[in-house]
Design a protein around this motif. Sequence first.
Motif: not given
Length: 324
Positions: A117, A119, A122-123, A127-129, A160, A187
């Motif tokens: 998770p 950031k 994710f950006k 992964c969690s995105a 998410i 996330q």
Amino acid sequence: MNNFWKEIKSPVFSLAPMEDVTDTVFREIVMGMATPGKLHVVFTEFTSVEGMNHPVGRERVSERLIVNESERILLKEMGVKLVAQIWGRNPEIYANIAKYISENYDFDGIDINMGCPVKKVFKIGACSALIGEPGLAKEIILATNEATPLPVSVKTRTGIKQHQTEEWISELLEVDPAAIILHGRTQRMQSDGDASWEEIAKAVELKNQLKPHIPFHGNGDVFSYEKGLQRIQETGVDGVMIGRGIFQNPWFFNPAKTEITKEERIDKLLAHTRLFEQTWGGIKNFNILKRFYKIYLNSFPGAAKLRADLMEVKDYQEVYTYFQ
């Protein structure tokens, strides 16, 4: 494909992949403390497929896939499976690296990280995105599967911003991963709040309806072996993955050992330090070890002072001298 996930009989316990934690040294230390038959699967740290695919970056990134010969011997003795966890967002690069890992290493499986998770990860859409891009997620799983004879599992989360467990897990089930490991948080939750085993139970029920042959494991807030057995009984998961629980008790996979002496804790700390120095001296930052010192030095009189003192040491020799 030989899918070891289907061969291990429940209850299955695994040690989660964790950044700057589950290197070859820590895996060996944990296995050395485990009771045979209580720990079944261990994972590498997160390994970037983009980094592995880059001719300059590969050497540094591939440190995450190093397996000491002493760990290799212990894996065989204990019957524990070792899985390489990889992350990224480009299906073609996933395929390249899955093929490279299969041909150049000796792992029992590959796991795709669709759960981290953090950031900054994710950006960039990794992964969690990928929970928000189920089409791409499925493309990645299929591409990886086609490129390797190893079983390809997926570790992920329930959503998410909010739980979207059934919607997301139904997408993953379509492409038949070798196993699914579900962390009961979104996330956005990061490591906050309580992991929802109710959501994990929903996912198991859905899996049983759609693809009952796929092994399904749960993850989140399991701080004792007994609690893990309880979660398996309550939710119907095939196994439980242990993350932060190992920080509360490095002897987690030796449930019969309820009393650990100060001397045993210090001996293990020193063994960890020596093995870390042999493996990573001159490569990794010594200070990484300090997070491990905190998990050994607790639950005995004077532990707080020892922890404080060791936070000030600057190198391996200072540690050895301190305990002489």
